[in-house]
Design a protein around this motif. Structure first.
Motif, PDB file in Angstrom:
ATOM      1  N   LEU A   9       0.821  -1.208   0.000  1.00 14.92           N
ATOM      2  CA  LEU A   9       0.000   0.000   0.000  1.00 14.92           C
ATOM      3  C   LEU A   9       0.853   1.255   0.000  1.00 14.92           C
ATOM      4  O   LEU A   9       1.821   1.370   0.738  1.00 14.92           O
ATOM      5  N   ASP A  10       0.487   2.179  -0.865  1.00  9.88           N
ATOM      6  CA  ASP A  10       1.150   3.487  -0.890  1.00  9.88           C
ATOM      7  C   ASP A  10       0.088   4.533  -0.608  1.00  9.88           C
ATOM      8  O   ASP A  10      -0.154   4.881   0.539  1.00  9.88           O
ATOM      9  N   THR A  11      -0.579   5.019  -1.622  1.00 14.62           N
ATOM     10  CA  THR A  11      -1.595   6.047  -1.421  1.00 14.62           C
ATOM     11  C   THR A  11      -2.981   5.606  -1.875  1.00 14.62           C
ATOM     12  O   THR A  11      -3.953   6.249  -1.547  1.00 14.62           O
ATOM     13  N   ASN A  12      -3.084   4.527  -2.621  1.00 22.08           N
ATOM     14  CA  ASN A  12      -4.368   4.064  -3.111  1.00 22.08           C
ATOM     15  C   ASN A  12      -4.599   2.650  -2.596  1.00 22.08           C
ATOM     16  O   ASN A  12      -3.932   1.707  -3.020  1.00 22.08           O
ATOM     17  N   ALA A  13      -5.545   2.492  -1.709  1.00 20.43           N
ATOM     18  CA  ALA A  13      -5.824   1.178  -1.136  1.00 20.43           C
ATOM     19  C   ALA A  13      -6.531   0.258  -2.119  1.00 20.43           C
ATOM     20  O   ALA A  13      -6.648  -0.930  -1.887  1.00 20.43           O
ATOM     21  N   GLU A  14      -7.020   0.812  -3.232  1.00 13.68           N
ATOM     22  CA  GLU A  14      -7.670   0.049  -4.302  1.00 13.68           C
ATOM     23  C   GLU A  14      -8.863  -0.763  -3.818  1.00 13.68           C
ATOM     24  O   GLU A  14      -9.130  -1.847  -4.307  1.00 13.68           O
ATOM     25  N   GLY A  15      -9.588  -0.220  -2.846  1.00 15.15           N
ATOM     26  CA  GLY A  15     -10.783  -0.891  -2.370  1.00 15.15           C
ATOM     27  C   GLY A  15     -11.954  -0.635  -3.298  1.00 15.15           C
ATOM     28  O   GLY A  15     -11.921   0.247  -4.152  1.00 15.15           O
ATOM     29  N   ASP A  16     -12.994  -1.401  -3.115  1.00 12.97           N
ATOM     30  CA  ASP A  16     -14.192  -1.184  -3.913  1.00 12.97           C
ATOM     31  C   ASP A  16     -15.059  -0.105  -3.258  1.00 12.97           C
ATOM     32  O   ASP A  16     -14.723   0.447  -2.214  1.00 12.97           O
ATOM     33  N   TYR A  17     -16.167   0.175  -3.879  1.00 12.77           N
ATOM     34  CA  TYR A  17     -17.076   1.225  -3.425  1.00 12.77           C
ATOM     35  C   TYR A  17     -17.527   1.000  -1.986  1.00 12.77           C
ATOM     36  O   TYR A  17     -17.500   1.920  -1.157  1.00 12.77           O
ATOM     37  N   ASP A  18     -17.927  -0.223  -1.665  1.00 12.21           N
ATOM     38  CA  ASP A  18     -18.414  -0.517  -0.319  1.00 12.21           C
ATOM     39  C   ASP A  18     -17.312  -0.354   0.724  1.00 12.21           C
ATOM     40  O   ASP A  18     -17.547   0.180   1.812  1.00 12.21           O
ATOM     41  N   GLU A  19     -16.119  -0.802   0.394  1.00 11.97           N
ATOM     42  CA  GLU A  19     -15.013  -0.666   1.333  1.00 11.97           C
ATOM     43  C   GLU A  19     -14.659   0.811   1.546  1.00 11.97           C
ATOM     44  O   GLU A  19     -14.402   1.234   2.670  1.00 11.97           O
ATOM     45  N   GLU A  20     -14.661   1.592   0.485  1.00 14.10           N
ATOM     46  CA  GLU A  20     -14.353   3.024   0.600  1.00 14.10           C
ATOM     47  C   GLU A  20     -15.370   3.716   1.503  1.00 14.10           C
ATOM     48  O   GLU A  20     -15.002   4.525   2.355  1.00 14.10           O
ATOM     49  N   ASN A  21     -16.647   3.395   1.347  1.00 11.73           N
ATOM     50  CA  ASN A  21     -17.672   3.975   2.219  1.00 11.73           C
ATOM     51  C   ASN A  21     -17.455   3.553   3.669  1.00 11.73           C
ATOM     52  O   ASN A  21     -17.599   4.368   4.585  1.00 11.73           O
ATOM     53  N   ALA A  22     -17.103   2.293   3.873  1.00 16.12           N
ATOM     54  CA  ALA A  22     -16.850   1.810   5.232  1.00 16.12           C
ATOM     55  C   ALA A  22     -15.663   2.530   5.862  1.00 16.12           C
ATOM     56  O   ALA A  22     -15.691   2.866   7.045  1.00 16.12           O
ATOM     57  N   VAL A  23     -14.628   2.788   5.071  1.00 15.33           N
ATOM     58  CA  VAL A  23     -13.465   3.518   5.576  1.00 15.33           C
ATOM     59  C   VAL A  23     -13.874   4.931   5.997  1.00 15.33           C
ATOM     60  O   VAL A  23     -13.442   5.417   7.051  1.00 15.33           O
ATOM     61  N   CYS A  24     -14.703   5.586   5.217  1.00 12.22           N
ATOM     62  CA  CYS A  24     -15.177   6.921   5.594  1.00 12.22           C
ATOM     63  C   CYS A  24     -15.969   6.865   6.896  1.00 12.22           C
ATOM     64  O   CYS A  24     -15.791   7.708   7.783  1.00 12.22           O
ATOM     65  N   TYR A  25     -16.833   5.883   7.019  1.00 14.33           N
ATOM     66  CA  TYR A  25     -17.641   5.728   8.239  1.00 14.33           C
ATOM     67  C   TYR A  25     -16.737   5.494   9.440  1.00 14.33           C
ATOM     68  O   TYR A  25     -16.888   6.135  10.483  1.00 14.33           O
ATOM     69  N   LEU A  26     -15.773   4.595   9.290  1.00  5.23           N
ATOM     70  CA  LEU A  26     -14.848   4.301  10.377  1.00  5.23           C
ATOM     71  C   LEU A  26     -14.011   5.525  10.738  1.00  5.23           C
ATOM     72  O   LEU A  26     -13.767   5.798  11.921  1.00  5.23           O
ATOM     73  N   GLN A  27     -13.609   6.279   9.746  1.00  2.00           N
ATOM     74  CA  GLN A  27     -12.839   7.506   9.982  1.00  2.00           C
ATOM     75  C   GLN A  27     -13.638   8.480  10.845  1.00  2.00           C
ATOM     76  O   GLN A  27     -13.094   9.111  11.765  1.00  2.00           O
ATOM     77  N   ILE A  28     -14.925   8.579  10.592  1.00  2.00           N
ATOM     78  CA  ILE A  28     -15.783   9.460  11.380  1.00  2.00           C
ATOM     79  C   ILE A  28     -15.878   8.952  12.819  1.00  2.00           C
ATOM     80  O   ILE A  28     -15.776   9.736  13.772  1.00  2.00           O
ATOM     81  N   LEU A  29     -16.059   7.649  12.988  1.00  2.00           N
ATOM     82  CA  LEU A  29     -16.113   7.093  14.350  1.00  2.00           C
ATOM     83  C   LEU A  29     -14.802   7.313  15.097  1.00  2.00           C
ATOM     84  O   LEU A  29     -14.797   7.697  16.262  1.00  2.00           O
ATOM     85  N   LEU A  30     -13.696   7.064  14.430  1.00  2.00           N
ATOM     86  CA  LEU A  30     -12.393   7.202  15.078  1.00  2.00           C
ATOM     87  C   LEU A  30     -12.059   8.645  15.428  1.00  2.00           C
ATOM     88  O   LEU A  30     -11.296   8.895  16.362  1.00  2.00           O
ATOM     89  N   ALA A  31     -12.635   9.589  14.721  1.00  2.00           N
ATOM     90  CA  ALA A  31     -12.387  11.006  15.011  1.00  2.00           C
ATOM     91  C   ALA A  31     -12.796  11.366  16.434  1.00  2.00           C
ATOM     92  O   ALA A  31     -12.203  12.262  17.044  1.00  2.00           O
ATOM     93  N   ASP A  32     -13.773  10.659  16.969  1.00  2.00           N
ATOM     94  CA  ASP A  32     -14.198  10.917  18.350  1.00  2.00           C
ATOM     95  C   ASP A  32     -13.121  10.565  19.363  1.00  2.00           C
ATOM     96  O   ASP A  32     -13.169  11.001  20.509  1.00  2.00           O
ATOM     97  N   GLU A  33     -12.136   9.761  18.966  1.00  2.00           N
ATOM     98  CA  GLU A  33     -11.040   9.376  19.855  1.00  2.00           C
ATOM     99  C   GLU A  33      -9.949  10.442  19.927  1.00  2.00           C
ATOM    100  O   GLU A  33      -9.048  10.348  20.754  1.00  2.00           O
TER     101      GLU A  33
END
Length: 91
Positions: A9-33
């Motif tokens: 992995l460098d800068t593009n994780a090459e995930g699919d649409y569902d994985e990219e959305n999940a990463v955004c969701y997780l990023q929002i949850l983790l921001a609370d930490e």
């Protein structure tokens, strides 16, 4: 993400649409930490960075339209029973 993909992995994780959305969701949850961040600032930053969401903003997407991202995180056991990050790598 398997170990091979993680190692290359460098800068593009090459995930699919569902994985990219999940990463955004997780990023929002983790921001609370992060005391200086929090989910509201993260969502505003996502909008400023140019992320595009079906409902026009990260906040609207997270609150009203992210069930598929949440389900992806649950399916891959990345959230605990309270739908909070469990800090485990995806297997």
């Amino acid at each position: 993400m398997d170990q091979q993909r993680r190692e290359n992995l460098d800068t593009n994780a090459e995930g699919d649409y569902d994985e990219e959305n999940a990463v955004c969701y997780l990023q929002i949850l983790l921001a609370d930490e992060i005391p200086e961040m929090g989910r509201l600032k993260m969502m505003a930053d996502m909008d400023e960075w140019g992320y595009t969401f079906r409902l026009g903003s990260a906040k609207n997407w997270f609150v009203e339209d992210a069930e598929d991202a949440l389900e992806w995180l649950i399916t891959f056991n990345l959230l605990d029973s309270s739908n909070q990050p469990n800090y485990q790598l995806r297997q």
